[in-house]
Design a protein around this motif. Structure first.
Motif, PDB file in Angstrom:
ATOM      1  N   SER A  57       0.277   4.266  -0.145  1.00  0.00           N
ATOM      2  CA  SER A  57      -0.106   5.586   0.866  1.00  0.00           C
ATOM      3  C   SER A  57       0.802   5.978   1.834  1.00  0.00           C
ATOM      4  O   SER A  57       0.981   5.221   2.657  1.00  0.00           O
ATOM      5  N   GLY A  58       1.401   7.242   1.954  1.00  0.00           N
ATOM      6  CA  GLY A  58       2.293   7.506   2.756  1.00  0.00           C
ATOM      7  C   GLY A  58       3.324   8.339   2.226  1.00  0.00           C
ATOM      8  O   GLY A  58       3.143   8.838   1.333  1.00  0.00           O
ATOM      9  N   TYR A  59       4.525   8.330   3.059  1.00  0.00           N
ATOM     10  CA  TYR A  59       5.529   9.090   2.339  1.00  0.00           C
ATOM     11  C   TYR A  59       6.782   8.304   2.201  1.00  0.00           C
ATOM     12  O   TYR A  59       6.954   7.050   2.887  1.00  0.00           O
ATOM     13  N   GLU A  60       7.391   8.664   1.063  1.00  0.00           N
ATOM     14  CA  GLU A  60       8.726   8.054   0.514  1.00  0.00           C
ATOM     15  C   GLU A  60       9.705   8.630   1.321  1.00  0.00           C
ATOM     16  O   GLU A  60      10.038   9.779   1.037  1.00  0.00           O
ATOM     17  N   ASP A  76       0.968  -1.022  -0.082  1.00  0.00           N
ATOM     18  CA  ASP A  76      -0.052   0.020   0.080  1.00  0.00           C
ATOM     19  C   ASP A  76       1.076   1.404   0.097  1.00  0.00           C
ATOM     20  O   ASP A  76       1.897   1.351   1.035  1.00  0.00           O
ATOM     21  N   ARG A 112      -3.990  14.246   8.524  1.00  0.00           N
ATOM     22  CA  ARG A 112      -3.296  13.098   8.260  1.00  0.00           C
ATOM     23  C   ARG A 112      -2.959  12.458   9.706  1.00  0.00           C
ATOM     24  O   ARG A 112      -2.344  13.524  10.315  1.00  0.00           O
ATOM     25  N   SER A 167       3.768   5.312   6.788  1.00  0.00           N
ATOM     26  CA  SER A 167       2.616   5.811   6.715  1.00  0.00           C
ATOM     27  C   SER A 167       2.097   5.348   8.349  1.00  0.00           C
ATOM     28  O   SER A 167       2.859   4.752   9.190  1.00  0.00           O
TER      29      SER A 167
END
Length: 970
Positions: A672-675, A670, A736, A772
């Motif tokens: 969704s989140g930050y790299e 998944d 968030r 995330s």
């Protein structure tokens, strides 16, 4: 690192016998005492922190005092007289100038003049076979012909003949040398060979050398001027070290104008022998030195510098300005010093880690020096500005904020008091604008009131010359109020000749006056950051790596894998191998399956469950995305087959078929989140460097990264993250949820341990590390290892010595773990001290010591943050994780081969053989670490410990009717 709890009379007796050791050791099952001038965070420079220590020799009570106003401790005076090897250079009993002459405007002539007229009280000898007398001093044909002893020689002859001259100095038993002459490694291979000959010859006689290619050095405290500068520095409390002779003369000229004095003034030259670490160690113990300023072109031995700097920074501020920030300047510095310059941002990170304040300009160096010579450090970031003009106040406000200080909010009571005497139009806020017609009395009252504001940590008093202003009278009136201030006071008398007398009056009487208010505000921010940095360095970490046999086995397996790859003449690990390395260190990775054929890939995808990711597996190609080697979100068998074929064709088209070694398959995460990026590279000077920041394919474009030197703790990991822009988003933004910051800290700690433990790793990237609220997961990784024979720079800060972790079986068959201490072990130490009897404590400390004193954070934090190059602290823990024993040795300096040791065993664990086991282990480690002699001062009634040490071969010598000295030659 070791607290000052001893009866000073007893320590004095032990110290006098050994000519004043810098570290009087503690030993025993309830052992004797170590006293050390850098032992407690409380003994920080200028006593910025409230500290606890015995107020007198006879008193057994302890009280909280400010070290700045405390009476001098006799123990510290004893400990600073130990011979570090540099005493003959800084405090020689006699000096000889080889190459002395009376020729006007010559180096040898100026040196002789400076020595003769500088106030040095010992014999001065001239050496020149062509002269019979120089400046009224008898001249000898050689140093061997001098009838008296010679402690220090200053050499100004041509470089080619200096090794032979040094051989004569060895025969004469000279103890120190300053080599002024140039013509050594800075000129190339021929000079390098000549320098090697010089050092080899000097080492035979144990002669320490400052230089070559230097201006010389001064010790104004004893009237020693062994330089060819035109003037002698004033005596004072600042130690100044420079790699540039021109900087030395510039700083000297400035200091004479500003009436700033020095305890030492050293041109270090090209550092063939005496280096930054040696001088920092020496000046750190010098009772005449309160702060150390450095002009640096190259750091030399980075590990030694950082070790010495961190050791001294707690009690004395270290300020550095470094040339070579740009690539062109770095090349110039290398040419000048014969040493390599490192990357500037890495140098910045290193200074932060050591607690050293870096300034950017010569002006800042002077301003900070001026301020530190006259004021204490602020206890917080809040600044109050008093000014008679709005513009300068605004400039100062901006400068403070831009340098991470704060503009204090005035307390209501302060505003009420100011209202009583300031005109109605005053600003009623900070900056406190007292208006242009403010009288000297008004300024003085304002300073007095603001100094008591509970919201203030520092004060800046600005005066601009207006028609009705009285600069000199105002300075006179302000001084008494400034001297009474509980916070540091900085002045800025703006202008030229009109304010000059007032500014000089302030400077002469303990209040630094800096010409520009923005510069003055920036100085306040700088000196606050210095204090803040040191406090953060010694916070107790929360996260730690549990050292288990399983972890050790995994790390050994990683070492074997990396060595196998290196031996196969392959420098790049495959993605699967890279993830195996990360997984061994507890870093979460996505499950990855290696597939050599398309059918294997299809099977793996089916087992993992769709959707999946198929990636190139190659031992030669590092960036898979550049060749289309990453295929995402594959939801069927056909898509997997197509991806396999496409990757294989792409590699064949851009490289060769041999560069394709199959693929790896992993479940689609998944996204969704930050790299994030977590990586490391190796710097030529500082070794491994950890990088953290925003990741993904645009990492080079975004430039949102920060650097730190490993190994990290959870505290330094958090500080690393806070330096990036992405950190704010990770905490939660615009609805968030935040990610698990504590878990991210653990990943950074583990990653930093990995790059320290595995020196073959030259580069490592986790990009991206997906972050995330629900997960932290390394999606991709790349590791590059050193090739056979490739030189690997050593780590700048020594990592945790895993090799010294062991299991010990006691007489009752109980098994304990004996291991080096860690920064996070402070809670164990506190609990340990709840179960120590008064008898054990008296044997350990020679007196009654309260629980609060034994467990003070200022004491334990330094013990836990030990520098493993300077000493090893072993603790023993039982099967419940409780600490049951403590054993340690420590060197006085990095070059020392003598160490002092101590031990304390929990009462419930005594009589089981733990003391013997721990001392045996400590002796083995000391041998491995190159220690030649172990010593300790032990209470005579501590018969148990004396029995242990005698069994291990220690010799005992009575000191007095209560103390025994233990010595073991290894």
């Amino acid at each position: 690192m070791f607290p000052r709890f001893a009866s000073t009379l007893r320590v004095a007796a032990a110290g006098a016998r050994r000519q004043g050791s810098s570290l009087l050791p503690q030993t025993g099952l309830g052992a004797s005492i170590i006293s050390h001038p850098t032992s407690v965070l409380a003994y920080s420079f200028l006593s910025k922190l409230p500290v606890r220590f015995s107020s007198s020799v006879s008193s057994s009570t302890w009280k909280e005092v400010d070290f700045a106003t405390a009476p001098p401790d006799p123990v510290e005076a004893i400990m600073t007289v130990q011979d570090s090897g540099l005493s003959p250079i800084f405090t020689p009993r006699s000096v000889a100038v080889i190459g002395a002459t009376d020729k006007p405007r010559s180096v040898g002539g100026t040196l002789m003049r400076n020595l003769v007229t500088g106030g040095f009280s010992g014999p001065i000898y001239a050496v020149n076979p062509k002269r019979e007398e120089v400046m009224g001093v008898q001249c000898f044909p050689s140093v061997k012909a001098i009838p008296g002893d010679v402690d220090l020689v200053v050499i100004v002859t041509p470089s080619k003949g200096i090794p032979a001259l040094m051989a004569e100095c060895v025969e004469k038993n000279v103890r120190g040398a300053v080599v002024i002459s140039a013509g050594f490694k800075e000129i190339g291979p021929e000079g390098v060979k000549l320098e090697e000959q010089l050092l080899e010859t000097a080492a035979k006689g144990g002669i320490r050398i400052v230089g070559p290619n230097c201006l010389g050095l001064m010790n104004p405290i004893v009237g020693l001027n062994a330089t060819f500068a035109s003037e002698m520095a004033l005596p004072g409390k600042i130690g100044f070290i420079s790699q540039s002779g021109a900087m030395c003369t510039s700083v000297l000229d400035w200091s004479l104008k500003e009436k700033i004095g020095f305890s030492a003034f050293v041109s270090i030259g090209s550092m063939a022998d005496v280096n930054w670490a040696d001088l920092i160690d020496y000046l750190g113990k010098d009772p005449h030195t309160d702060s150390i300023l450095m002009y640096m072109e190259a750091i030399g031995d980075a590990r030694a510098f950082l070790s010495a700097a961190k050791e001294v920074a707690l009690k004395k501020p270290l300020i550095v300005i470094k040339a070579g920030r740009t690539e062109a300047a770095a090349k110039a510095a290398s040419s000048h010093t014969g040493s390599l310059a490192g990357a500037d941002n890495i140098f910045d990170a290193a200074m932060k880690r050591a607690g050293v304040l870096r300034v950017d300009t010569i002006g800042e160096l002077f301003d900070v020096a001026l301020t530190l010579a006259k004021q204490n450090l602020p206890k917080g970031p809040r600044l109050v500005i008093i000014t008679n003009a709005g513009g300068p106040g605004v400039l100062a406000t901006d400068a403070a904020a831009l340098n991470d200080a704060e503009i204090a909010t005035l307390d209501e009571s302060t505003i009420n008091k100011l209202n009583q005497f300031l005109p109605p139009a005053w600003s009623h806020s900070n900056p406190v604008d007292v208006l242009g017609d403010a009288s000297p009395e008004t300024y003085a009252k304002a300073v007095e009131v603001v100094a008591e504001d509970p919201n203030s940590d520092g004060m800046l008093v600005v005066l601009s010359p207006q028609d009705m202003t009285e600069p000199t009278n105002t300075a006179e009136m302000v001084l008494p109020s400034a001297h009474k201030s509980r916070v540091p006071v900085i002045a800025s008398w703006m202008g030229g000749s009109e304010v000059e007398r007032g500014a000089q009056l302030l400077n002469k009487n303990g209040v630094p006056s800096i010409p520009y208010p923005d510069s003055a505000a920036a100085v306040f921010a700088k000196i606050w950051s210095l204090r803040s940095r040191l406090e953060k360095l010694y916070e107790t970490p929360t996260a730690r790596i549990e050292v288990t046999p399983e972890l050790l086995e995994k790390q050994r397996a990683v070492k074997g894998l990396l060595q196998d790859v290196s031996n196969s003449d392959r420098s790049i690990l495959t993605e699967l191998e890279s993830k195996q390395v990360l997984k061994a260190y507890g870093i979460p990775v996505v499950e990855t399956i290696l597939c050599e054929t398309v059918e294997d890939a299809v099977t793996a995808a089916r087992d993992l469950g769709y959707p999946v990711v198929v990636k190139l597996n190659s031992e030669t190609i590092t960036h898979k995305t550049d060749v289309g080697g990453v295929q995402l979100n594959l939801s069927s068998e056909d898509m997997v087959r197509e991806a396999f074929d496409l990757i294989q064709k792409n590699v064949a088209a851009k490289y060769s078929p041999e560069d394709f070694q199959g693929v790896t398959v992993q479940q689609m995460a998944d996204l969704s989140g930050y790299e994030l990026l977590v990586g490391s590279s190796v710097d030529p000077q500082f070794g491994p460097v950890v990088v953290f920041g925003s990741g993904g394919t645009l990492v080079e474009v975004m430039h949102d990264t920060s650097l730190a030197l490993p190994p990290l703790t959870s505290v330094t990991a958090r500080a690393l993250m806070k330096e990036t822009k992405i950190y704010k988003a990770l905490q939660g933004i615009r609805g968030r949820l935040p990610i698990n910051i504590a878990e991210l800290e653990k990943i950074l700690v583990s990653f930093s341990a990995m790059v320290v433990d595995q020196p073959l790793i030259m580069e490592c990237d986790i990009n991206p590390l997906l972050a995330s609220p629900s997960q932290l997961l390394a999606l991709d990784a790349r590791v590059i290892v050193a090739k056979p024979g490739q030189k690997v720079p050593k780590v700048a800060i020594r990592g945790y010595p895993l090799e010294y972790v062991s299991k010990v079986t006691l007489r009752n068959n109980e098994v304990v773990t004996v291991r080096p201490i860690r920064a996070s072990d402070e809670p164990l130490l506190i609990e340990f001290h709840t179960d120590i009897s008064e008898r054990s404590l008296r044997q350990r400390f020679f007196k009654d010591v309260s629980f609060a004193e034994r467990t003070a954070h200022s004491r334990l934090s330094q013990l836990c943050n030990t520098d493993y190059d300077r000493g090893i602290v072993l603790i023993a823990t039982d099967d419940k994780g409780r600490m049951v024993g403590f054993c340690a040795y420590r060197k006085r300096s990095l070059r020392d081969t003598t160490a002092e040791y101590r031990m304390l065993i929990r009462d419930a664990a005594q009589g089981k053989g733990l003391g013997t086991a721990m001392m045996t282990k400590l002796v083995e480690i000391a041998k491995t670490e190159g220690i030649k002699t172990l010593t300790a001062t032990v209470s005579k009634d501590n018969t148990t410990f004396t029995g242990i040490t005698k069994m291990l071969g220690f010799q005992t010598t009575p000191i007095d009717d209560k103390l025994i000295e233990h010595t073991l030659t290894l």
